[in-house]
Design a protein around this motif. Structure first.
Motif, short mmCIF file in Angstrom:
data_model
loop_
_atom_site.label_atom_id
_atom_site.label_comp_id
_atom_site.label_asym_id
_atom_site.label_seq_id
_atom_site.Cartn_x
_atom_site.Cartn_y
_atom_site.Cartn_z
N THR A 52 0.86 -1.18 0.00
CA THR A 52 0.00 0.00 0.00
C THR A 52 0.89 1.23 0.00
O THR A 52 1.78 1.34 0.85
CB THR A 52 -0.91 0.03 1.25
N PRO A 53 0.68 2.16 -0.93
CA PRO A 53 1.52 3.37 -0.92
C PRO A 53 1.15 4.27 0.27
O PRO A 53 0.09 4.88 0.29
CB PRO A 53 1.21 4.04 -2.25
N VAL A 54 2.01 4.31 1.27
CA VAL A 54 1.79 5.14 2.45
C VAL A 54 2.48 6.48 2.21
O VAL A 54 3.68 6.53 1.99
CB VAL A 54 2.33 4.46 3.72
N LEU A 55 1.71 7.56 2.26
CA LEU A 55 2.25 8.89 2.01
C LEU A 55 2.79 9.54 3.27
O LEU A 55 3.70 10.35 3.21
CB LEU A 55 1.17 9.76 1.37
N ALA A 56 2.20 9.20 4.42
CA ALA A 56 2.66 9.74 5.70
C ALA A 56 2.20 8.81 6.81
O ALA A 56 1.14 8.20 6.72
CB ALA A 56 2.10 11.14 5.93
N LEU A 57 3.02 8.72 7.85
CA LEU A 57 2.66 7.90 9.00
C LEU A 57 3.20 8.57 10.25
O LEU A 57 4.37 8.96 10.29
CB LEU A 57 3.27 6.49 8.87
N ALA A 58 2.35 8.72 11.25
CA ALA A 58 2.77 9.26 12.54
C ALA A 58 2.29 8.28 13.62
O ALA A 58 1.16 7.79 13.55
CB ALA A 58 2.16 10.64 12.78
#
Length: 97
Positions: A52-58
């Protein structure tokens, strides 16, 4: 002696998601995952989202062994990502912002 030179352009290695994001046309979805903070919880999130293309993760631990992850993905991948995250053992809730 003159030599002919063949000019080759580098192949476009960007994915459709990269191209759309560069042009600013990608619709995104931000999901909030509430989960128990256990050893390896962040790793399980990463494993669930492989492909899955993850663009941002916090990821933040909020106290009393609870954690919260905010994950931004392209809208086209949101439903599948949400279902994968909901199946994780540590997950207590998945919602969209």
């Amino acid at each position: 002696m003159a030599h002919d030179t063949l000019l080759r352009t580098a192949p476009d290695t960007r994915t459709a998601t990269d191209s759309a994001e560069a042009s600013g046309t990608t619709e995104t979805c931000t999901m909030v995952v509430s989960l128990k903070d256990t050893p390896g919880a962040l790793g399980r999130i990463a494993a669930a989202l492989v492909g899955t293309p993850v663009l941002a993760l916090a990821y933040a631990v909020t106290g009393s062994a609870r954690a919260r992850a905010e994950i931004r993905v392209p809208r086209a991948h949101a439903t599948r990502a949400r279902h994968k995250l909901a199946r994780m053992v540590d997950t207590t809730r998945v919602s969209e912002l």
